[in-house]
Design a protein around this motif. Structure first.
Motif, PDB file in Angstrom:
ATOM      1  N   THR A 126       0.104  -5.912  -1.338  1.00 56.06           N
ATOM      2  CA  THR A 126      -0.438  -4.719  -1.986  1.00 56.06           C
ATOM      3  C   THR A 126       0.675  -3.690  -2.093  1.00 56.06           C
ATOM      4  O   THR A 126       1.034  -3.058  -1.113  1.00 56.06           O
ATOM      5  CB  THR A 126      -1.626  -4.147  -1.184  1.00 56.06           C
ATOM      6  N   LEU A 127       1.218  -3.596  -3.320  1.00 57.32           N
ATOM      7  CA  LEU A 127       2.416  -2.773  -3.483  1.00 57.32           C
ATOM      8  C   LEU A 127       2.162  -1.449  -4.191  1.00 57.32           C
ATOM      9  O   LEU A 127       3.002  -0.575  -4.189  1.00 57.32           O
ATOM     10  CB  LEU A 127       3.464  -3.557  -4.281  1.00 57.32           C
ATOM     11  N   PHE A 128       1.014  -1.337  -4.833  1.00 55.46           N
ATOM     12  CA  PHE A 128       0.839  -0.192  -5.720  1.00 55.46           C
ATOM     13  C   PHE A 128      -0.186   0.831  -5.248  1.00 55.46           C
ATOM     14  O   PHE A 128      -0.879   1.434  -6.048  1.00 55.46           O
ATOM     15  CB  PHE A 128       0.466  -0.670  -7.130  1.00 55.46           C
ATOM     16  N   THR A 129      -0.352   0.981  -3.927  1.00 54.54           N
ATOM     17  CA  THR A 129      -1.283   2.001  -3.441  1.00 54.54           C
ATOM     18  C   THR A 129      -0.535   2.904  -2.464  1.00 54.54           C
ATOM     19  O   THR A 129      -0.650   2.752  -1.245  1.00 54.54           O
ATOM     20  CB  THR A 129      -2.513   1.335  -2.773  1.00 54.54           C
ATOM     21  N   PRO A 130       0.249   3.836  -2.986  1.00 52.08           N
ATOM     22  CA  PRO A 130       1.078   4.635  -2.092  1.00 52.08           C
ATOM     23  C   PRO A 130       0.252   5.582  -1.213  1.00 52.08           C
ATOM     24  O   PRO A 130      -0.776   6.113  -1.641  1.00 52.08           O
ATOM     25  CB  PRO A 130       1.980   5.417  -3.043  1.00 52.08           C
ATOM     26  N   ILE A 131       0.717   5.721   0.002  1.00 51.29           N
ATOM     27  CA  ILE A 131       0.111   6.679   0.936  1.00 51.29           C
ATOM     28  C   ILE A 131       0.670   8.055   0.572  1.00 51.29           C
ATOM     29  O   ILE A 131       1.887   8.241   0.525  1.00 51.29           O
ATOM     30  CB  ILE A 131       0.497   6.339   2.392  1.00 51.29           C
ATOM     31  N   ILE A 132      -0.195   8.982   0.264  1.00 51.74           N
ATOM     32  CA  ILE A 132       0.301  10.309  -0.128  1.00 51.74           C
ATOM     33  C   ILE A 132       0.245  11.315   1.023  1.00 51.74           C
ATOM     34  O   ILE A 132       0.846  12.376   0.970  1.00 51.74           O
ATOM     35  CB  ILE A 132      -0.458  10.849  -1.356  1.00 51.74           C
ATOM     36  N   ILE A 145      -4.035   8.828   3.686  1.00 54.02           N
ATOM     37  CA  ILE A 145      -4.781   9.007   2.429  1.00 54.02           C
ATOM     38  C   ILE A 145      -3.930   8.376   1.325  1.00 54.02           C
ATOM     39  O   ILE A 145      -2.722   8.645   1.242  1.00 54.02           O
ATOM     40  CB  ILE A 145      -5.043  10.504   2.164  1.00 54.02           C
ATOM     41  N   ASN A 146      -4.545   7.512   0.529  1.00 53.15           N
ATOM     42  CA  ASN A 146      -3.756   6.823  -0.504  1.00 53.15           C
ATOM     43  C   ASN A 146      -4.247   7.160  -1.915  1.00 53.15           C
ATOM     44  O   ASN A 146      -5.319   7.735  -2.112  1.00 53.15           O
ATOM     45  CB  ASN A 146      -3.721   5.313  -0.267  1.00 53.15           C
ATOM     46  N   ARG A 147      -3.411   6.786  -2.864  1.00 55.14           N
ATOM     47  CA  ARG A 147      -3.733   7.045  -4.274  1.00 55.14           C
ATOM     48  C   ARG A 147      -3.374   5.788  -5.072  1.00 55.14           C
ATOM     49  O   ARG A 147      -2.210   5.410  -5.184  1.00 55.14           O
ATOM     50  CB  ARG A 147      -2.918   8.226  -4.791  1.00 55.14           C
ATOM     51  N   SER A 148      -4.419   5.164  -5.625  1.00 54.37           N
ATOM     52  CA  SER A 148      -4.174   3.941  -6.393  1.00 54.37           C
ATOM     53  C   SER A 148      -3.833   4.264  -7.845  1.00 54.37           C
ATOM     54  O   SER A 148      -3.264   3.453  -8.547  1.00 54.37           O
ATOM     55  CB  SER A 148      -5.429   3.057  -6.377  1.00 54.37           C
ATOM     56  N   GLN A 201      -0.827  -7.383  -7.627  1.00 53.03           N
ATOM     57  CA  GLN A 201      -0.159  -6.813  -6.464  1.00 53.03           C
ATOM     58  C   GLN A 201      -0.806  -5.507  -6.004  1.00 53.03           C
ATOM     59  O   GLN A 201      -0.369  -4.893  -5.036  1.00 53.03           O
ATOM     60  CB  GLN A 201       1.321  -6.589  -6.777  1.00 53.03           C
ATOM     61  N   GLY A 202      -1.836  -5.091  -6.763  1.00 54.45           N
ATOM     62  CA  GLY A 202      -2.578  -3.892  -6.352  1.00 54.45           C
ATOM     63  C   GLY A 202      -3.638  -4.257  -5.322  1.00 54.45           C
ATOM     64  O   GLY A 202      -4.458  -3.420  -4.932  1.00 54.45           O
ATOM     65  N   GLY A 203      -3.686  -5.533  -4.899  1.00 49.24           N
ATOM     66  CA  GLY A 203      -4.613  -5.921  -3.854  1.00 49.24           C
ATOM     67  C   GLY A 203      -5.485  -7.101  -4.224  1.00 49.24           C
ATOM     68  O   GLY A 203      -6.132  -7.694  -3.370  1.00 49.24           O
TER      69      GLY A 203
END
Lengths: 229, 412
Positions: free
Chosen positions: B130-136, B198-201, B52-54
């Motif tokens: 894709t659930l685990f790449t939050p936009i910071i 900007i995201n953070r995986s 689910q991370g892509g």
């Protein structure tokens, strides 16, 4: 009367280090059905050894043992176990009761090997406990009973499967006079009532008045094959 | 039943000793269930966060495109893509499919240029897988509904980039960067995009290089209408092999890879954890085994005369050893049951509490501690305990029953 025990040329040797001890030396003996017999002798004379071999708990070094007209094959352990459970009852000097079981449960133990159901086992055990005078003690555990009462539980256990032969090794050794008397009266009663053959080892002189026949052993030799008292 | 009752009474004979043995079995069961819960949760977490991370469950490409960069410059035409999606989405196990355009190139601000790994995505669908790449910082790529709401230039030329890449390029949300990449016909092309987020995986290596743009922008960059990946997302990961087989039999002239093939690190982690858990399990089992064995040896030595008496009464040695084995089984059963109940309570408590764990190696963010309650693992652990306890009781009983019957009767 039918012959229950016939022993021919029975010898038993024990090897201790380089020494061979002849515990029994060519014993010949016959015991008929319904006899009440004591094996007398000093300590180490071979009483227990003879009793153990007759009870098929031990093997002879030489000679033959015939029980109920059948020659005992000491090499077949499973048939010996079956034979014992069907035809013999045992009483031991130290009672050997299960301390976590009640008197009733201890008496039921040999019946676990039979096809009787739980109710039948219970009824039969209560009946035998009544005979040995422990009606009011059936739910007591061995620790709650006196030595004499414990031995009577052991007698009930030995008798519950209706054996034809009762073997007792020094059954009164740990009992006081009153308990000894009660035990012997119970055994005599069973002997009279059902024709049970009783064979026990003892050098307890208090028992003389109850005994029908005494066999005397001395250093493994049979010195007296029996006199009715 | 009569034998079980007898064994149960014998277990109660020395209550304190039996309680200690049962407690040790319970503790062993508890430890193994907790450890297995942690390991299984780790496997599941790693697997699902990867998928689910892509990564998706299955990725489709042209034959050999996974290993040949030149072939990967091409891709599925719009028609082919549509046909593939229709076929695959008709399968009940499939949740959705989405196209991607993967590319390697450069991101430049003019002053700073950094090599990047980019992907063009259909953000509407990408959001769902894709659930685990939050936009910071900023926002995600804009939603596009092609039929009703044609994309604006601003929507097309937008990008979400990794946190470390943004730092290295010294850009912030709203700044513009230039992306350079090879076209599908071996040329070079460049587009300007605005950083909208900007995201953070949580994976520093990924955050140093990642650039995500709309698939329409990626098509312009590669100067081609083709897409080089089709990502398949399933309702249940367990169906991956089934869907792989279905796709293989329904479609040809494509190459497909499962998440496991695309992420071989998972197998290495599983093997490592299984080895660690196996060794730990053996040690715990050995401790329990020795403890039960010790308890049973003491119990057996106390009951030599009693066993001799039973043998005199015609009980076979096999029957008596079964009685002792049943005692071990009862203790094993009680211990396993107690351990399972305790472990279940602790697992529920931990899962409700969501304790924070430190970041694992290779990641920059922590994760909540979750333990799996897996009935299969619990059954295996409990059975191993019960069988071990039964054997631990049966072995010394067997040894004792070899004793001469007369010696046994007179044993005090």
């Amino acid at each position: 009367m039918e012959t229950v025990i016939r022993v021919k040329g029975l010898s038993k040797d024990f090897v201790q280090g380089s020494q061979t001890i002849n515990a029994l030396k060519s014993i010949n003996l016959t015991i008929k059905q319904g006899e009440f017999v004591a094996i007398n002798g000093y300590s180490g004379s071979g009483k227990s050894t003879l009793l153990n071999i007759i009870g098929t708990l031990d093997k002879p070094s030489a000679g033959e043992v015939e029980l109920f007209g059948q020659q005992v094959n000491f090499t077949n352990a499973s048939s010996l176990q079956e034979f014992r459970s069907e035809k013999m009852g045992f009483i031991f000097q130290n009672f050997n009761l299960n301390p976590v079981l009640t008197a009733l449960e201890n008496v039921q133990m040999p019946l676990l090997l039979t096809d009787l159901n739980s109710r039948q086992r219970r009824e039969k055990s209560i009946e035998v406990l009544n005979k040995v005078g422990l009606t009011d003690r059936i739910n007591h555990k061995p620790g709650q009973l006196s030595g004499g009462q414990q031995q009577r539980v052991a007698v009930a256990r030995a008798l519950v499967s209706d054996p034809l032969l009762l073997l007792a090794d020094e059954p009164t050794a740990n009992l006081d006079s009153e308990s000894t008397k009660q035990l012997m009266l119970v055994l005599k009663e069973m002997n009279k009532q059902s024709g049970l053959t009783v064979l026990f080892s003892s050098h307890d002189e208090r028992l003389l008045k109850y005994i029908q026949r005494t066999i005397t052993l001395n250093d493994g030799l049979l010195t007296d094959t029996g006199s009715c008292l | 039943m009569k034998w079980i009752k007898l064994s149960w009474l014998n277990v109660l004979r020395n209550t304190r000793r039996s309680i200690i043995a049962i407690s040790i079995i319970a503790l062993g069961t508890f430890s193994l269930i907790i450890a297995s819960g942690y390991v299984l949760a780790t496997f599941e977490g790693l697997r699902e966060s990867t998928i689910q991370g892509g990564l998706g469950h299955i990725q489709l490409a042209l034959p050999n495109a996974f290993i040949d960069k030149e072939i990967d410059q091409g891709g599925f035409s719009a028609e082919k893509k549509k046909q593939l999606q229709q076929t695959i989405e008709a399968m009940p196990e499939v949740r959705l499919t989405t196209e991607r355009i993967l590319f390697e190139g450069l991101a430049s601000t003019g002053d700073i240029t950094i090599a990047v790994i980019g992907k063009g995505v259909n953000i509407n669908k990408e959001r769902k897988i894709t659930l685990f790449t939050p936009i910071i910082e900023g926002r995600n790529l804009p939603n596009i509904t092609p039929n009703t709401n044609p994309e604006t230039q601003e929507q097309i030329y937008s990008a979400v980039i990794g946190e470390i890449l943004a730092r290295d390029l010294k850009v912030k949300v709203g700044d513009s960067i230039t992306l350079l990449a090879s076209t599908s016909y071996q040329g070079i092309n460049a587009i300007d995009v605005t950083v909208v987020g900007i995201n953070r995986s949580g994976i520093p290596e990924y955050d140093q290089r990642s650039v995500m743009i709309p698939v329409s922008a990626a098509k312009v960059l590669r100067d081609s209408e083709t897409v080089n990946r089709l990502v398949v997302s399933l309702h249940d990961t367990e169906n991956t092999d089934l869907v792989l087989n279905k796709i293989a039999s329904a479609l040809n002239n494509i190459e497909q890879k499962s998440w496991l093939e695309l992420f071989p690190f998972y197998s290495n982690v599983v093997t490592l954890y299984k080895n660690i858990f196996g060794v730990m399990g053996c040690i715990i089992l050995l401790v329990v085994l020795m403890s039960v064995n010790n308890t049973m040896v003491m119990a057996i030595m106390e009951r030599v005369a009693e066993s001799g008496t039973l043998r005199a009464y015609g009980f076979t040695t096999s029957r008596i050893s079964k009685l002792f084995a049943t005692e071990g089984l009862i203790m094993g059963l009680c211990g396993a049951l107690l351990g399972t109940v305790l472990a279940t309570v602790v697992i529920v408590f931990i899962n409700i509490s969501l304790f924070d764990m430190p970041p694992p190696p290779g990641r920059s963010v922590g994760y909540p501690l979750i333990l799996n309650w897996n009935i299969y693992a619990i059954t295996v652990i409990s059975l191993a305990m019960i069988i071990s306890c039964t054997i631990a009781a049966w072995l010394p009983a067997r040894k004792m029953l070899k004793k001469n019957i007369i010696d046994a009767i007179n044993h005090h």
